[in-house]
Scaffold this motif. Structure first.
Motif, PDB file in Angstrom:
ATOM      1  N   LEU A 162       0.824  -1.228  -0.172  1.00 36.25           N
ATOM      2  CA  LEU A 162       0.228   0.197  -0.128  1.00 36.25           C
ATOM      3  C   LEU A 162       0.623   1.241  -0.222  1.00 36.25           C
ATOM      4  CD1 LEU A 162      -3.121  -1.283   2.507  1.00 36.25           C
ATOM      5  CD2 LEU A 162      -3.195  -0.532   0.542  1.00 36.25           C
ATOM      6  N   ALA A 163       1.720   1.619   0.681  1.00 36.19           N
ATOM      7  CA  ALA A 163       3.201   1.851   0.273  1.00 36.19           C
ATOM      8  C   ALA A 163       3.443   2.753  -0.391  1.00 36.19           C
ATOM      9  CB  ALA A 163       3.508   2.384   2.185  1.00 36.19           C
ATOM     10  N   ARG A 164       3.704   1.674  -1.575  1.00 35.74           N
ATOM     11  CA  ARG A 164       3.915   1.633  -2.340  1.00 35.74           C
ATOM     12  C   ARG A 164       3.732   2.862  -3.461  1.00 35.74           C
ATOM     13  NH1 ARG A 164       5.879  -3.906  -3.109  1.00 35.74           N
ATOM     14  NH2 ARG A 164       4.675  -4.191  -4.819  1.00 35.74           N
ATOM     15  N   ASP A 165       1.967   2.476  -3.448  1.00 36.62           N
ATOM     16  CA  ASP A 165       0.595   3.986  -3.991  1.00 36.62           C
ATOM     17  C   ASP A 165       0.407   4.398  -3.567  1.00 36.62           C
ATOM     18  OD1 ASP A 165       0.515   1.573  -6.171  1.00 36.62           O
ATOM     19  OD2 ASP A 165      -1.189   0.771  -5.034  1.00 36.62           O
ATOM     20  N   GLY A 166       0.994   4.695  -2.093  1.00 28.91           N
ATOM     21  CA  GLY A 166       1.181   5.992  -1.706  1.00 28.91           C
ATOM     22  C   GLY A 166      -0.365   6.302  -0.405  1.00 28.91           C
ATOM     23  N   LEU A 167      -0.704   5.012   0.184  1.00 30.00           N
ATOM     24  CA  LEU A 167      -1.305   4.451   0.715  1.00 30.00           C
ATOM     25  C   LEU A 167      -1.233   4.091   2.064  1.00 30.00           C
ATOM     26  CD1 LEU A 167      -4.327   3.034  -1.420  1.00 30.00           C
ATOM     27  CD2 LEU A 167      -4.481   5.220  -0.233  1.00 30.00           C
ATOM     28  N   SER A 168      -1.724   4.836   3.319  1.00 30.30           N
ATOM     29  CA  SER A 168      -1.275   4.581   4.892  1.00 30.30           C
ATOM     30  C   SER A 168      -2.362   3.920   5.626  1.00 30.30           C
ATOM     31  CB  SER A 168      -0.849   5.658   5.662  1.00 30.30           C
ATOM     32  OG  SER A 168      -0.273   6.407   5.513  1.00 30.30           O
ATOM     33  N   ALA A 169      -1.337   2.194   6.623  1.00 30.79           N
ATOM     34  CA  ALA A 169      -2.953   1.742   7.032  1.00 30.79           C
ATOM     35  C   ALA A 169      -2.477   1.546   7.782  1.00 30.79           C
ATOM     36  CB  ALA A 169      -2.122   0.285   6.021  1.00 30.79           C
ATOM     37  N   TYR A 170      -3.581   1.041   9.382  1.00 29.94           N
ATOM     38  CA  TYR A 170      -3.603   0.978   9.990  1.00 29.94           C
ATOM     39  C   TYR A 170      -4.485  -0.430  10.203  1.00 29.94           C
ATOM     40  CZ  TYR A 170      -2.198   6.153   9.374  1.00 29.94           C
ATOM     41  OH  TYR A 170      -1.733   7.170   9.162  1.00 29.94           O
ATOM     42  N   GLY A 171      -3.872  -0.803  11.559  1.00 27.53           N
ATOM     43  CA  GLY A 171      -4.318  -2.095  12.269  1.00 27.53           C
ATOM     44  C   GLY A 171      -5.227  -2.305  13.130  1.00 27.53           C
ATOM     45  N   LYS A 172      -6.372  -3.168  13.585  1.00 28.24           N
ATOM     46  CA  LYS A 172      -6.651  -3.116  14.811  1.00 28.24           C
ATOM     47  C   LYS A 172      -6.761  -5.177  14.931  1.00 28.24           C
ATOM     48  CE  LYS A 172     -11.983  -2.247  12.717  1.00 28.24           C
ATOM     49  NZ  LYS A 172     -12.261  -3.562  13.784  1.00 28.24           N
ATOM     50  N   THR A 173      -7.684  -5.488  16.100  1.00 20.27           N
ATOM     51  CA  THR A 173      -7.426  -6.925  15.859  1.00 20.27           C
ATOM     52  C   THR A 173      -9.226  -7.002  15.441  1.00 20.27           C
ATOM     53  OG1 THR A 173      -8.201  -6.460  18.320  1.00 20.27           O
ATOM     54  CG2 THR A 173      -6.219  -7.378  17.805  1.00 20.27           C
ATOM     55  N   SER A 174      -9.828  -8.455  14.943  1.00 20.20           N
ATOM     56  CA  SER A 174     -11.017  -8.635  14.647  1.00 20.20           C
ATOM     57  C   SER A 174     -11.626  -8.406  16.082  1.00 20.20           C
ATOM     58  CB  SER A 174     -10.828  -9.665  13.775  1.00 20.20           C
ATOM     59  OG  SER A 174     -10.947 -10.576  14.117  1.00 20.20           O
ATOM     60  N   GLY A 175     -10.793  -9.328  17.314  1.00 14.97           N
ATOM     61  CA  GLY A 175     -12.224  -9.159  17.904  1.00 14.97           C
ATOM     62  C   GLY A 175     -11.776 -10.522  18.482  1.00 14.97           C
ATOM     63  N   SER A 176     -11.607 -11.435  17.098  1.00 16.13           N
ATOM     64  CA  SER A 176     -11.934 -13.041  17.172  1.00 16.13           C
ATOM     65  C   SER A 176     -10.342 -13.835  17.131  1.00 16.13           C
ATOM     66  CB  SER A 176     -12.879 -13.486  16.026  1.00 16.13           C
ATOM     67  OG  SER A 176     -12.863 -14.547  16.168  1.00 16.13           O
ATOM     68  N   LYS A 177     -10.649 -13.977  15.853  1.00 12.40           N
ATOM     69  CA  LYS A 177      -8.373 -14.561  15.881  1.00 12.40           C
ATOM     70  C   LYS A 177      -8.056 -14.156  14.057  1.00 12.40           C
ATOM     71  CE  LYS A 177     -10.859 -18.212  12.249  1.00 12.40           C
ATOM     72  NZ  LYS A 177     -12.263 -18.040  12.430  1.00 12.40           N
ATOM     73  N   GLY A 178      -8.504 -12.645  13.611  1.00 13.62           N
ATOM     74  CA  GLY A 178      -7.951 -11.938  12.848  1.00 13.62           C
ATOM     75  C   GLY A 178      -7.534 -10.717  12.396  1.00 13.62           C
ATOM     76  N   LEU A 179      -7.057 -10.198  11.599  1.00 14.27           N
ATOM     77  CA  LEU A 179      -6.398  -8.622  11.953  1.00 14.27           C
ATOM     78  C   LEU A 179      -7.860  -7.817  10.465  1.00 14.27           C
ATOM     79  CD1 LEU A 179      -4.558  -7.264  13.817  1.00 14.27           C
ATOM     80  CD2 LEU A 179      -3.127  -7.489  12.020  1.00 14.27           C
ATOM     81  N   HIS A 180      -7.622  -6.639  10.929  1.00 13.53           N
ATOM     82  CA  HIS A 180      -8.276  -5.898  10.214  1.00 13.53           C
ATOM     83  C   HIS A 180      -7.007  -4.968   9.643  1.00 13.53           C
ATOM     84  CE1 HIS A 180     -12.519  -6.894  11.498  1.00 13.53           C
ATOM     85  NE2 HIS A 180     -12.245  -7.398  10.824  1.00 13.53           N
ATOM     86  N   LEU A 181      -7.304  -4.551   8.625  1.00 16.08           N
ATOM     87  CA  LEU A 181      -5.883  -3.504   8.057  1.00 16.08           C
ATOM     88  C   LEU A 181      -7.166  -2.372   7.898  1.00 16.08           C
ATOM     89  CD1 LEU A 181      -2.987  -4.357   6.042  1.00 16.08           C
ATOM     90  CD2 LEU A 181      -3.578  -4.064   8.591  1.00 16.08           C
ATOM     91  N   LEU A 182      -7.289  -0.996   7.732  1.00 19.96           N
ATOM     92  CA  LEU A 182      -8.340  -0.180   7.526  1.00 19.96           C
ATOM     93  C   LEU A 182      -6.894   1.157   6.952  1.00 19.96           C
ATOM     94  CD1 LEU A 182     -10.326   0.233  10.742  1.00 19.96           C
ATOM     95  CD2 LEU A 182     -10.629  -0.762   8.422  1.00 19.96           C
ATOM     96  N   VAL A 183      -7.846   2.465   5.877  1.00 17.95           N
ATOM     97  CA  VAL A 183      -6.913   2.526   5.357  1.00 17.95           C
ATOM     98  C   VAL A 183      -7.946   3.635   4.866  1.00 17.95           C
ATOM     99  CG1 VAL A 183      -5.283   2.653   2.683  1.00 17.95           C
ATOM    100  CG2 VAL A 183      -5.081   0.935   3.694  1.00 17.95           C
ATOM    101  N   PRO A 184      -7.616   4.995   5.002  1.00 14.92           N
ATOM    102  CA  PRO A 184      -8.008   6.267   4.783  1.00 14.92           C
ATOM    103  C   PRO A 184      -7.905   7.088   2.987  1.00 14.92           C
ATOM    104  CG  PRO A 184      -5.846   6.950   6.312  1.00 14.92           C
ATOM    105  CD  PRO A 184      -6.029   5.616   5.971  1.00 14.92           C
ATOM    106  N   LEU A 185      -8.723   6.992   2.691  1.00 13.97           N
ATOM    107  CA  LEU A 185      -9.079   7.400   0.932  1.00 13.97           C
ATOM    108  C   LEU A 185      -9.893   8.406   0.967  1.00 13.97           C
ATOM    109  CD1 LEU A 185     -10.216   4.108  -0.410  1.00 13.97           C
ATOM    110  CD2 LEU A 185      -8.036   4.052  -0.311  1.00 13.97           C
ATOM    111  N   GLU A 186      -9.532   9.547   0.014  1.00 14.79           N
ATOM    112  CA  GLU A 186      -9.827  10.657  -0.649  1.00 14.79           C
ATOM    113  C   GLU A 186     -11.263   9.772  -1.166  1.00 14.79           C
ATOM    114  OE1 GLU A 186      -8.071  12.109  -3.415  1.00 14.79           O
ATOM    115  OE2 GLU A 186      -6.527  13.075  -2.033  1.00 14.79           O
ATOM    116  N   PRO A 187     -12.211  10.396  -1.178  1.00 19.50           N
ATOM    117  CA  PRO A 187     -13.676   9.869  -1.932  1.00 19.50           C
ATOM    118  C   PRO A 187     -14.099   9.024  -3.094  1.00 19.50           C
ATOM    119  CG  PRO A 187     -14.341  12.267  -0.105  1.00 19.50           C
ATOM    120  CD  PRO A 187     -12.615  11.446  -0.652  1.00 19.50           C
ATOM    121  N   THR A 188     -14.159   7.505  -3.380  1.00 15.16           N
ATOM    122  CA  THR A 188     -13.584   6.756  -4.355  1.00 15.16           C
ATOM    123  C   THR A 188     -14.887   6.216  -4.480  1.00 15.16           C
ATOM    124  OG1 THR A 188     -11.321   7.202  -2.963  1.00 15.16           O
ATOM    125  CG2 THR A 188     -12.429   5.542  -5.573  1.00 15.16           C
TER     126      THR A 188
END
Length: 297
Positions: A156-182
């Motif tokens: 994502l960084a190669r495309d100029g995008l920043s990612a932020y992580g959170k646990t799913s609260g179960s067994k996985g992981l979520h990555l969230l990326v802020p975007l210009e409206p798309t």
């Protein structure tokens, strides 16, 4: 008798406060409501505000009946705002908006997981964030999810995008990326492309297709939750699991250091200290200055 509580001028009937919702920890409904009011509200509300919600309800705890609902529940107070979210089977459908502390506490009293769209009510199907749901197939777990998350962050960084992580609260992981409206359709297609690339770059570890036969020992990179009709567990929501697990923001240092299945498991009781230490790690998602644009094409 159901106690009546006033929250910012709204009268709420909070029921069954002594009911144990999480038998493994003895956590009561009253303690769940206290978590939302005293710990989560300040940081959670900005992630809910203006986003139509769907709820996974579990009024008798995780071991009881669970059901998913998008429509406002029966008895929804008139002061709880809703937004039109037309569906093919119901062109007049509406969903709840949690805009403030009273509506948060009203919803929490129903015993729910909070799930949000990636778009806001004033711009339906135009996303301002992108999500990757990293879902491990046993024996893979969160450790393997972290490996995939680190690859996605760099891609994502190669495309100029920043990612932020959170646990799913179960067994996985979520990555969230802020975007210009798309448009959600374009976001879904871009996320699908990266999921395919992750599978190619991490053979035997990442998989972009949902088929169960492909998933044992691998991490399913679920890009489909970017579709306009879908929702994802909101930051700081409690989950309907055996313990009061939180979908908790985590640092990239924690993701890099993750070496054990329980390394990124956080319960409601852990969150006050984490918030005091880190603040809202997902705060940049609500900062338009942090939003990135998908690459052309």
């Amino acid at each position: 008798m159901t106690p009546i509580t006033e929250v910012e001028g709204r009268r709420l009937a909070l029921s069954n406060l002594d009911k144990v919702l999480y038998p493994a920890t003895g956590t009561t409904k009253g303690e769940v409501l206290h978590y939302y009011a005293a710990t989560a509200a300040e940081v959670m509300l900005p992630h809910l505000r203006d986003r139509p919600l769907s709820f996974l309800r579990y009024p008798d705890g995780p071991e009881g009946l669970r059901f998913f609902t998008k429509n406002p529940p029966p008895g929804t107070p008139g002061w709880v705002r809703t937004a039109p979210v037309p569906r093919s089977d119901d062109p007049d459908a509406r969903q709840v908006l949690v805009q403030d502390l009273p509506s948060l506490m009203w919803a929490a009293n129903l015993v729910v997981e909070f799930h949000t769209h990636q778009w806001r009510q004033d711009s339906p199907a135009v996303a301002d964030r992108m999500v990757f749901d990293l879902d491990p197939g046993p024996p893979a777990g969160v450790v393997e999810c972290c490996t995939v998350a680190l690859w996605l962050r760099e891609r994502l960084a190669r495309d100029g995008l920043s990612a932020y992580g959170k646990t799913s609260g179960s067994k996985g992981l979520h990555l969230l990326v802020p975007l210009e409206p798309t448009p959600s359709e374009a976001v879904t297609e871009y996320a699908r492309k990266l999921a395919v690339q992750a599978q190619d770059a991490l053979p035997g570890l990442a998989v972009h297709r949902m088929a169960r036969a492909l998933r044992p020992g691998r991490v399913f990179v679920d890009f489909s939750q970017n579709a306009a009709a879908k929702t994802t567990a909101a930051p700081y929501t409690l989950r309907a699991r055996g313990r009061p697990a939180v979908s908790a923001p985590v640092t990239w240092d924690e993701i890099e250091a993750c070496g054990a299945p329980d390394a990124l498991a956080f319960l409601a009781g852990d969150m006050a200290a984490r918030l005091e230490r880190y603040g809202d790690l997902l705060g940049p998602l609500n900062d338009p200055g942090r939003a990135g644009a998908l690459p052309a094409g």
